[in-house]
Design an enzyme around this catalytic site. Structure first.
Site, mmCIF file in Angstrom:
data_model
loop_
_atom_site.group_PDB
_atom_site.id
_atom_site.type_symbol
_atom_site.label_atom_id
_atom_site.label_comp_id
_atom_site.label_asym_id
_atom_site.label_seq_id
_atom_site.Cartn_x
_atom_site.Cartn_y
_atom_site.Cartn_z
ATOM 1 C CG PHE A 286 8.985 -1.618 3.720
ATOM 2 C CD1 PHE A 286 7.765 -2.260 3.634
ATOM 3 C CD2 PHE A 286 9.437 -1.225 4.969
ATOM 4 C CE1 PHE A 286 6.999 -2.504 4.764
ATOM 5 C CE2 PHE A 286 8.682 -1.467 6.111
ATOM 6 C CZ PHE A 286 7.465 -2.111 6.001
ATOM 7 C CG ASP B 217 1.807 -2.609 -0.060
ATOM 8 O OD1 ASP B 217 2.356 -2.205 -1.089
ATOM 9 O OD2 ASP B 217 2.253 -3.570 0.598
ATOM 10 N NE ARG C 113 3.849 1.559 14.942
ATOM 11 C CZ ARG C 113 3.169 0.949 13.991
ATOM 12 N NH1 ARG C 113 2.744 1.625 12.956
ATOM 13 N NH2 ARG C 113 2.900 -0.341 14.053
ATOM 14 C CD GLU D 143 -4.944 1.613 6.050
ATOM 15 O OE1 GLU D 143 -3.982 2.039 6.716
ATOM 16 O OE2 GLU D 143 -5.177 0.413 5.893
ATOM 17 C CG ASP D 144 -0.366 3.243 7.461
ATOM 18 O OD1 ASP D 144 -1.199 2.610 6.767
ATOM 19 O OD2 ASP D 144 0.428 2.663 8.228
HETATM 20 P P1 IMP Z 1 -2.303 -3.643 2.320
HETATM 21 O O1 IMP Z 1 -3.385 -4.465 2.939
HETATM 22 O O2 IMP Z 1 -1.291 -4.521 1.602
HETATM 23 O O3 IMP Z 1 -2.793 -2.543 1.437
HETATM 24 O O4 IMP Z 1 -1.435 -3.068 3.490
HETATM 25 C C1 IMP Z 1 -1.766 -1.987 4.232
HETATM 26 C C2 IMP Z 1 -0.916 -1.967 5.499
HETATM 27 O O5 IMP Z 1 0.359 -2.562 5.305
HETATM 28 C C3 IMP Z 1 -0.634 -0.547 5.890
HETATM 29 O O6 IMP Z 1 -1.637 -0.034 6.719
HETATM 30 C C4 IMP Z 1 0.720 -0.672 6.569
HETATM 31 O O7 IMP Z 1 0.565 -0.951 7.936
HETATM 32 C C5 IMP Z 1 1.398 -1.840 5.906
HETATM 33 N N1 IMP Z 1 2.351 -1.405 4.860
HETATM 34 C C6 IMP Z 1 2.249 -1.512 3.523
HETATM 35 N N2 IMP Z 1 3.302 -0.979 2.886
HETATM 36 C C7 IMP Z 1 4.109 -0.494 3.849
HETATM 37 C C8 IMP Z 1 5.376 0.206 3.815
HETATM 38 O O8 IMP Z 1 5.989 0.507 2.783
HETATM 39 N N3 IMP Z 1 5.879 0.545 5.034
HETATM 40 C C9 IMP Z 1 5.265 0.263 6.213
HETATM 41 N N4 IMP Z 1 4.085 -0.365 6.273
HETATM 42 C C10 IMP Z 1 3.517 -0.761 5.102
HETATM 43 MG MG MG Z 2 2.364 -1.948 9.876
#
Ligand code: IMP
Ligand code: MG
Length: 193
Positions: free
Chosen positions: A165, A116, A178, A112-113
């Site tokens: 963010f 969050d 990106r 994963e990147d």
């Molecule tokens: P989660 O399901 O809320 O944990 O979100 C995960 C996904 O949300 C990541 O794979 C990102 O694509 C996107 N995301 C969450 N935070 C950020 C951020 O700070 N910048 C860019 N993308 C984010």
């Molecule tokens: Mg995204």
């Protein structure tokens, strides 16, 4: 060749006007990714890995990480819906592109990147676990534990970051940024409009 290079630089410069500050330099990312690769190499000795990148954010991280994993491995990609064009999670996760082979009896390492809210990861871990793999673990480049909505902890984490963010190194806002070779904090005015 020169013309192409100049164009790429121009694009990056334009985007850099929207970056408030650099959180993690390319060098810092490179060093940490090498450490993660070493750790993963140790932990999976004698096994074969299926590295599963989550499109599109994890692509840059994964490309660097797999070159630091000194084991036989294969890789594939999964695409899910998460944020769409917003900076807020909708809470809805859906698989848009699935793994191309059976993962039964396979050691899966999800890449994963960023974690969050944790909604994406929790959904993916549960979904993949139901397919009888040997194991399912997660490596994330970034972790924002302050925003967690569900209880999910990555097995390997590059950096714990504050609740901001961020973009770059695969991470986007509206599909942009990106290609930045570092992780930067986006100026609030860049996503307010
Ligand atoms: P989660 O399901 O809320 O944990 O979100 C995960 C996904 O949300 C990541 O794979 C990102 O694509 C996107 N995301 C969450 N935070 C950020 C951020 O700070 N910048 C860019 N993308 C984010
Ligand atoms: Mg995204």
């Amino acid at each position: 060749m020169n013309v192409e290079n100049n164009r790429a630089t121009d694009v990056i410069k334009t985007r850099e006007a929207d970056i408030a500050n650099v959180l993690l330099t390319g060098e810092a990312l490179k060093t940490r990714i090498a450490e993660l690769g070493e750790e993963i190499t140790q932990d999976y000795q004698g096994t074969e890995l299926l590295v599963l990148g989550i499109l599109k954010g994890a692509v840059l991280f994964m490309a660097d990480l797999i070159r630091e994993i000194k084991l036989p491995l294969t890789f594939d990609f999964l695409a899910v819906t998460s944020y769409g064009a917003s900076t807020q999670s909708s809470g809805v996760v859906r698989i848009l592109k699935d793994v191309e082979r059976s993962v039964e009896e396979v050691h899966i390492l999800i890449v994963e990147d960023i974690v969050d809210t944790g909604l994406t990861l929790k959904y993916l871990k549960e979904n993949l676990s139901r397919r009888n793999p040997k194991s399912v673990k997660v490596v994330t480049l970034l972790d924002k534990p302050g925003r967690r909505k569900v209880d999910v902890v990555p097995d390997y984490n590059g950096f714990t970051i504050p609740d901001e963010f961020v973009v770059g190194f695969g991470l986007d806002f509206n599909e942009q940024f990106r290609n930045l070779p570092y992780i930067g904090i986006l100026k609030p005015e860049a996503y307010r409009s």
